[in-house]
Design an enzyme around this catalytic site. Structure first.
Site, PDB file in Angstrom:
ATOM      1  N   ASP A  22      -0.347  -1.705   3.628  1.00  0.00           N
ATOM      2  CA  ASP A  22      -1.612  -2.334   4.006  1.00  0.00           C
ATOM      3  C   ASP A  22      -2.597  -2.362   2.848  1.00  0.00           C
ATOM      4  O   ASP A  22      -2.516  -1.573   1.906  1.00  0.00           O
ATOM      5  CB  ASP A  22      -2.237  -1.624   5.212  1.00  0.00           C
TER       6      ASP A  22
ATOM      7  N   HIS B 286      -9.497   1.941  -4.645  1.00  0.00           N
ATOM      8  CA  HIS B 286     -10.450   1.466  -3.634  1.00  0.00           C
ATOM      9  C   HIS B 286     -11.647   0.753  -4.254  1.00  0.00           C
ATOM     10  O   HIS B 286     -12.700   0.650  -3.628  1.00  0.00           O
ATOM     11  CB  HIS B 286     -10.926   2.603  -2.720  1.00  0.00           C
TER      12      HIS B 286
ATOM     13  N   GLU C 185      -1.843   2.776   6.605  1.00  0.00           N
ATOM     14  CA  GLU C 185      -2.070   4.076   5.961  1.00  0.00           C
ATOM     15  C   GLU C 185      -3.559   4.289   5.741  1.00  0.00           C
ATOM     16  O   GLU C 185      -4.048   5.415   5.797  1.00  0.00           O
ATOM     17  CB  GLU C 185      -1.318   4.149   4.628  1.00  0.00           C
ATOM     18  N   GLU C 186      -4.272   3.203   5.482  1.00  0.00           N
ATOM     19  CA  GLU C 186      -5.713   3.302   5.249  1.00  0.00           C
ATOM     20  C   GLU C 186      -6.501   3.478   6.540  1.00  0.00           C
ATOM     21  O   GLU C 186      -7.732   3.566   6.511  1.00  0.00           O
ATOM     22  CB  GLU C 186      -6.217   2.043   4.511  1.00  0.00           C
TER      23      GLU C 186
END
Length: 383
Positions: A79, A371, A137-138
């Protein structure tokens, strides 16, 4: 198996092409239909047993080989993040507000390459390999379950039963050709907390007629940091408590009825994690009570401690050193970031490590962090 690295380098253009295709069409959360379709297309023809998730767009592929009943599981997350890409790359994200700003696109491409190579070596394998491509996962959308925890619940660690699991994460600040690892606790458990302070409203010119929840909230924030600096055994493992959001009041001259704050807790020891939870509740409630207010505290666990099984790590270090050279295999410090890979480690021995993605010679302090909108990794590190 000695030709594995050579084969990976031979098909590195194919590897980079898949990564770029995924990078250009990032998807967020649980539902990743375009990413799933690319993975299924790449797996087609490899002779693997393929299934997809029931409640999320995961892909699982099993390579059955050899006479052993042992199974190794290899995991990649798939993702992206809600970030608009700034880097001017030929394969820049085509979706405004979405970007592979953490390198999950490289994880998918790496695992796909491993699946392709191992499927051509199945006669040399003594057991089976399970490849899993994991969404979310995020984090799943608010109110929904997702990621590794849901894949475990759906049975990914069974049929065939998994005996050991491996995962990696690309690192934008670690030079290509290097890996970092740590035996035992590697990455922190992540908990989210919310505190609502209930006071008594008043005019801003007459605070003695009310109970100011914002002022009480400020004391609580100070008290939370005392948990870290004065109440936690930091020689045992680190603790981080961060208040990331605070809201209270509606006007400059009104003392509000409530103040709300929320943040994150990071711990690297499961017992310390529970102790910190209790200390946060006690601190908030007692400070509020001392001021004539009330405090409600909620804590939600997002991930567990990512724990590398020492026996498995010890067994694998010679392979890493043989592949990369002993000086390029680095024993790392604790990481206060979190990974939902931790849920797989509750079911089987696990090993998770970091792979270099920073161009050789670059200063790591200048490498764009994960990020962020200018995040970048060098494709040459993927083989």
């Amino acid at each position: 198996m000695s030709n594995f690295l050579a084969e990976a380098r031979e098909i590195q253009d194919e590897l980079a092409t898949l990564r770029r295709k995924i990078h250009q069409e990032p998807e967020i959360g649980l539902d990743l239909p375009k990413t799933q379709a690319k993975i299924l297309a790449a797996l087609d023809g490899l002779g693997l047993e393929i299934t997809t998730g029931k409640a999320l767009s995961s892909v699982t592929a099993v390579l059955r080989a050899g006479k052993s009943d042992k199974t190794v599981l290899l995991r990649a997350d798939m993702d992206a993040l809600p970030v608009t890409e700034l880097a001017d790359l030929p394969y820049k994200s085509q979706i405004d507000g979405a970007m592979h700003a953490c390198g999950h696109d490289t994880h998918v491409a790496i695992l796909m390459t491993v699946a392709e190579i191992l499927s051509g070596m199945r006669d040399q394998l003594s057991g089976s390999v399970k490849f899993i491509f994991q969404p979310a996962e995020e984090g799943a959308p608010a109110g929904e379950e997702g990621g590794a925890a849901l894949m475990v619940k759906e049975g990914v660690m069974e049929n065939p039963k998994v005996d050991a699991i491996f995962g990696l994460h690309i690192q934008s600040g670690l030079e290509v050709g290097k890996v970092k690892y740590k035996s035992g606790s590697l990455m922190a458990a992540a908990d989210w907390f919310s505190i609502t302070v209930k006071g008594k409203g008043s005019h801003g010119s007459q605070p003695w007629l009310g109970v100011d929840p914002i002022q009480v909230g400020a004391q609580i924030i100070e008290g939370l940091q005392n948990i870290v600096s004065r109440q936690s055994e930091l020689t045992k493992a680190p603790v981080v408590i961060t208040v990331g959001k605070i809201h209270g009041g509606v006007r400059q001259n009104i003392i509000s009825e409530t103040c709300e704050m929320s943040g994150t807790i990071r711990t690297l020891d499961s017992k310390m994690q529970l102790d910190v939870h209790e200390k946060i509740k006690r601190t908030a409630k007692l400070i509020a009570a001392a001021n004539g207010a009330e405090a409600d505290v909620t804590i939600e666990t997002k991930t567990l401690v990512t724990y590398n099984t020492p026996e498995l790590v010890k067994k694998m270090i010679p392979t890493l050193e043989k592949t990369l050279g002993a000086t390029n295999v680095i024993d790392a410090e604790w990481v206060t970031g979190a990974e939902d890979f931790s849920y797989y480690g509750t079911k089987a021995p696990a090993f998770f490590f970091f792979l270099g993605g920073m161009p050789k010679g670059q200063n790591s302090s200048q490498a764009p962090p994960h990020h962020t909108a200018d995040f970048y990794v060098d494709n040459s590190g993927m083989p």
